[in-house]
Motif scaffolding. Structure first.
Motif, PDB file in Angstrom:
ATOM      1  N   LEU A   1       0.831  -1.198   0.000  1.00  0.00           N
ATOM      2  CA  LEU A   1       0.000   0.000   0.000  1.00  0.00           C
ATOM      3  C   LEU A   1       0.867   1.251   0.000  1.00  0.00           C
ATOM      4  N   VAL A   2       0.338   2.302  -0.559  1.00  0.00           N
ATOM      5  CA  VAL A   2       1.060   3.567  -0.694  1.00  0.00           C
ATOM      6  C   VAL A   2       1.548   4.114   0.642  1.00  0.00           C
ATOM      7  N   SER A   3       0.775   3.945   1.682  1.00  0.00           N
ATOM      8  CA  SER A   3       1.056   4.610   2.955  1.00  0.00           C
ATOM      9  C   SER A   3       2.130   3.932   3.820  1.00  0.00           C
ATOM     10  N   TYR A   4       2.784   2.882   3.321  1.00  0.00           N
ATOM     11  CA  TYR A   4       3.768   2.173   4.145  1.00  0.00           C
ATOM     12  C   TYR A   4       5.193   2.479   3.712  1.00  0.00           C
ATOM     13  N   ASP A   5       6.082   2.517   4.709  1.00  0.00           N
ATOM     14  CA  ASP A   5       7.481   2.837   4.447  1.00  0.00           C
ATOM     15  C   ASP A   5       8.376   1.607   4.417  1.00  0.00           C
ATOM     16  N   HIS A   6       8.044   0.607   5.236  1.00  0.00           N
ATOM     17  CA  HIS A   6       8.915  -0.551   5.395  1.00  0.00           C
ATOM     18  C   HIS A   6       8.125  -1.847   5.235  1.00  0.00           C
ATOM     19  N   PHE A   7       8.854  -2.898   4.876  1.00  0.00           N
ATOM     20  CA  PHE A   7       8.241  -4.214   4.784  1.00  0.00           C
ATOM     21  C   PHE A   7       8.258  -4.897   6.150  1.00  0.00           C
ATOM     22  N   PHE A   8       7.298  -5.784   6.351  1.00  0.00           N
ATOM     23  CA  PHE A   8       7.268  -6.645   7.532  1.00  0.00           C
ATOM     24  C   PHE A   8       6.773  -8.011   7.092  1.00  0.00           C
ATOM     25  N   VAL A   9       7.102  -9.011   7.888  1.00  0.00           N
ATOM     26  CA  VAL A   9       6.616 -10.365   7.652  1.00  0.00           C
ATOM     27  C   VAL A   9       6.053 -10.883   8.969  1.00  0.00           C
ATOM     28  N   ALA A  10       4.776 -11.254   8.958  1.00  0.00           N
ATOM     29  CA  ALA A  10       4.139 -11.865  10.124  1.00  0.00           C
ATOM     30  C   ALA A  10       3.962 -13.352   9.824  1.00  0.00           C
ATOM     31  N   ILE A  11       4.075 -14.175  10.844  1.00  0.00           N
ATOM     32  CA  ILE A  11       4.030 -15.628  10.660  1.00  0.00           C
ATOM     33  C   ILE A  11       2.944 -16.238  11.533  1.00  0.00           C
ATOM     34  N   ALA A  12       2.198 -17.176  10.947  1.00  0.00           N
ATOM     35  CA  ALA A  12       1.247 -17.972  11.727  1.00  0.00           C
ATOM     36  C   ALA A  12       1.526 -19.444  11.461  1.00  0.00           C
TER      37      ALA A  12
END
Length: 149
Positions: free
Chosen positions: A70-81
């Motif tokens: 999305l346009v409004s994000y600066d950094h990547f993240f990874v969430a795990i389940a």
């Protein structure tokens, strides 16, 4: 290859007992929102669902990698389940999904996004790593598995 561990955090690992893809996605989006990584959880969830409509992110091997940029994000993240039991994800190999990696980040960093996806996919081809993930019960243990590489 980039290090996936730089995008991971023990607080973004959860162990779920859910029955459906949508329950799993809602729970992950809520977790990421509570960690203050996304501003608008409804917009992020909708972006994830829209991506699923194009083609399932169930890549096979019991793994799904839902993602949204999305346009409004600066950094990547990874969430795990890690799921207690497999759920239907309409995966490419029709196998139930037990491990989910949700990726979120900016929509203008396609190269970095592709590097994250490529590194993650390569690591997940290791069957021993996938099996080990299913036996672990803490975020720190999951992270340690990814810091080995």
């Amino acid at each position: 290859m980039i290090k996936i561990s730089k995008y991971l955090d023990a607080d973004l690992v959860t162990f779920l007992d859910v029955d459906t893809r949508d329950e799993a996605l809602h729970t992950l989006v809520e977790m990421v929102h509570n960690a203050h990584l996304i501003k608008d959880k409804e917009a992020f969830y909708n972006a994830i669902i829209e991506r699923e409509k194009i083609v399932s992110t169930g890549i096979g091997m019991g793994v799904a990698i839902p993602h949204a940029k999305l346009v409004s994000y600066d950094h990547f993240f990874v969430a795990i389940a890690v799921l207690r039991r497999g759920i239907d994800w309409n995966a490419l190999d029709h196998a139930p999904v037990r491990i989910i990696f949700m990726i979120g980040g900016p929509d203008d960093k396609q190269t970095e996004y592709l590097q994250i996806l490529s590194s993650l996919t390569l690591m997940l081809k290791d069957e021993q790593r996938r099996k080990k993930m299913l036996t672990l019960n803490s975020g720190d243990a999951i992270l340690a598995l990814f810091e080995e590489t």
